[in-house]
Design a protein around this motif. Sequence first.
Motif, short mmCIF file in Angstrom:
data_model
loop_
_atom_site.label_atom_id
_atom_site.label_comp_id
_atom_site.label_asym_id
_atom_site.label_seq_id
_atom_site.Cartn_x
_atom_site.Cartn_y
_atom_site.Cartn_z
N UNK A 1 79.30 54.11 -79.99
CA UNK A 1 80.81 53.11 -80.61
C UNK A 1 80.31 51.86 -79.58
N UNK A 2 80.23 51.95 -78.40
CA UNK A 2 80.90 50.70 -77.57
C UNK A 2 79.16 50.12 -77.13
N UNK A 3 78.08 50.51 -77.98
CA UNK A 3 76.43 50.24 -77.18
C UNK A 3 76.36 48.10 -78.15
N UNK A 4 75.82 48.29 -76.88
CA UNK A 4 75.53 46.61 -77.52
C UNK A 4 74.51 46.49 -76.94
N UNK A 5 73.67 44.84 -77.62
CA UNK A 5 73.14 44.58 -76.27
C UNK A 5 73.22 42.60 -76.26
N UNK A 6 73.42 42.58 -74.41
CA UNK A 6 72.39 42.88 -73.58
C UNK A 6 74.10 44.09 -73.12
N UNK A 7 73.61 44.81 -72.60
CA UNK A 7 74.72 45.89 -72.29
C UNK A 7 76.43 45.37 -71.43
N UNK A 8 77.05 46.11 -71.73
CA UNK A 8 78.03 45.82 -70.69
C UNK A 8 77.61 46.44 -69.57
N UNK A 9 78.22 45.56 -68.60
CA UNK A 9 77.79 45.54 -67.29
C UNK A 9 78.84 46.66 -66.80
N UNK A 10 78.41 46.35 -65.34
CA UNK A 10 78.99 47.21 -63.76
C UNK A 10 80.57 47.20 -63.92
N UNK A 11 81.73 47.60 -62.88
CA UNK A 11 82.78 47.42 -62.93
C UNK A 11 82.95 46.45 -62.21
N UNK A 12 81.92 45.85 -60.67
CA UNK A 12 81.88 44.99 -59.80
C UNK A 12 81.53 43.81 -60.09
N UNK A 13 80.71 43.65 -61.60
CA UNK A 13 80.47 42.78 -62.10
C UNK A 13 81.52 42.07 -62.88
N UNK A 14 82.39 42.48 -63.99
CA UNK A 14 83.43 42.01 -64.50
C UNK A 14 83.96 41.24 -63.77
N UNK A 15 84.62 41.25 -62.58
CA UNK A 15 85.59 40.49 -61.98
C UNK A 15 84.87 38.63 -62.34
N UNK A 16 83.63 38.99 -61.76
CA UNK A 16 82.96 38.46 -61.85
C UNK A 16 82.81 36.94 -63.10
N UNK A 17 83.10 37.95 -64.00
CA UNK A 17 82.92 37.11 -65.26
C UNK A 17 84.43 36.67 -65.74
N UNK A 18 84.95 37.55 -64.72
CA UNK A 18 87.05 36.98 -65.53
C UNK A 18 87.16 35.80 -64.24
N UNK A 19 86.71 35.30 -63.47
CA UNK A 19 86.34 34.14 -62.57
C UNK A 19 86.13 33.35 -62.65
N UNK A 20 85.03 33.65 -63.88
CA UNK A 20 83.94 32.13 -64.09
C UNK A 20 84.49 31.95 -65.23
N UNK A 21 85.18 32.25 -66.21
CA UNK A 21 85.84 31.93 -67.50
C UNK A 21 87.70 31.30 -66.77
N UNK A 22 88.32 31.77 -65.43
CA UNK A 22 89.17 30.78 -65.71
C UNK A 22 88.67 30.24 -65.36
N UNK A 23 88.12 30.22 -63.60
CA UNK A 23 87.58 28.39 -63.29
C UNK A 23 86.96 27.26 -64.84
N UNK A 24 86.67 28.11 -65.52
CA UNK A 24 86.46 27.28 -67.01
C UNK A 24 84.20 26.94 -67.22
N UNK A 25 84.15 27.96 -67.04
CA UNK A 25 81.98 27.90 -66.76
C UNK A 25 82.31 28.55 -67.94
N UNK A 26 82.86 29.14 -69.11
CA UNK A 26 83.06 30.22 -70.28
C UNK A 26 83.05 29.01 -70.99
#
Length: 451
Positions: free
Chosen positions: A283-308
């Motif tokens: 039910x949670x399979x997607x492509x590209x796949x969801x990544x690791x708990x170590x990478x997720x904070x990097x995505x939030x940091x980019x979102x807060x920085x306005x990079x996304x």
Amino acid sequence: MSNTYSLLIRGGKVMLPEGMQQVDIAVDGEKIVEIGPSLSGSADREIDATGKVVFPGTFDGHVHFDEPGRTEWETIKDGSAGLAAGGGTTFIDMPLNSSPCLLDKEEFQKKYDIASHDSYTDFGFWGGLTPDNLDRLEELAACGVVGFKAFSCYSGIPEFKGIDDYSALKGMEIIKKLGLPLMVHCENDALTAKLGAEQAAAGRDDAWAYFAAHAPITEIESITRMITFAEETGVKLIIAHASLGKSIDIINAARARGVDVSVETIGQYLILTDEEVAALGPVAKCSPPVRSKEDQPLMWAHLLAGDIDYVDSDHSPSDPSLKEGVSFMKAWGGIASVQHTLTGLLTHGYHARKVPLARIMKLICENMPKSLRIEGKGKIAVGYDADFALIDLNREYILKADDILYKHHVSPYMGTRFKGAVDETILRGQTIMRDGKIIGTPRGRMIMCKG
């Protein structure tokens, strides 16, 4: 002399382009005509929005509503109902997973006819770019597609072929002349195939085998290559559903040297981790796949920085039989999520990580229509369409199957708690959803790019 309007929204905290303000909104017909404190006049209908936040209606630039041809997966009517339930007023449908795919003007007309009759929200379409339809791109642009979508890998739909290097180059050259953007799903096809074969040879077909077959390098390499083609051709490139912080780093570096590239991510990359996906199953399979708990904070940091630039749903449902009773590797690689982009960002962004509401508004309301040159959408401003989502920021609920309005009542978020809920959705001055129920009949219309 007092004014008479068709709709007045009073007492709410309104998310304006310049920030949140306690103002009233006056609507005449389908347009916003006045914004200000304590507006005088009367209206055919008044809404007391006291205690609520008034957002622009959200704009989802990435959905798969699967018509014509795969109505057992999703329909435009049900999908747009789910969008409306989540505060959405406009979607852009992908050229797959409908059958036939949207690769020429004949298929455009079929999809348009269905949407103009069945959609509860306003809508637009991406045209497809494949190796087989380079000679049909101009006619699709003339039909009114907002841009084009391509895969650098196998799309999951045999008739929608991934682009090779030649069709990438030639397609970008044509699309650049048409003045439209190209969105690309970036994964290295050869690598995913070989890595997947390694897992199969080892007798593995679970979630971790899938993650290994779609390792970070498969996304990183493809993004780098597509940026190279975009830099050479000058096309406006949108990287679809980036899942890695390193992907955003590569895109930032390209932007710094003048490449016209923007980036989308999807809620699941911000909310879930690979461990949670492995526990949830297909039910949670997607492509590209969801990544690791170590990478997720990097995505939030980019979102807060306005990079996304954009957060969309990539709502990609299927017949339940393609998800149930099959191995993770063989299951359909898409998540049903069109109803929960806004509430997910309120819960995991605004409440959990102090992401400003203004940032969330840009990501899911303002940036996509601005990028696509679609006038009148994405902002609460005089002259814009009267599209609104009335939000109770602090209302909490646990997602149940009965809450879902899209076709199949499944979600990777089933049973989880959300904080922040949409009470009412208004499209061009008329309520289309209230208290989780669709109001009225479909009245969506196609949006068009400027120029």
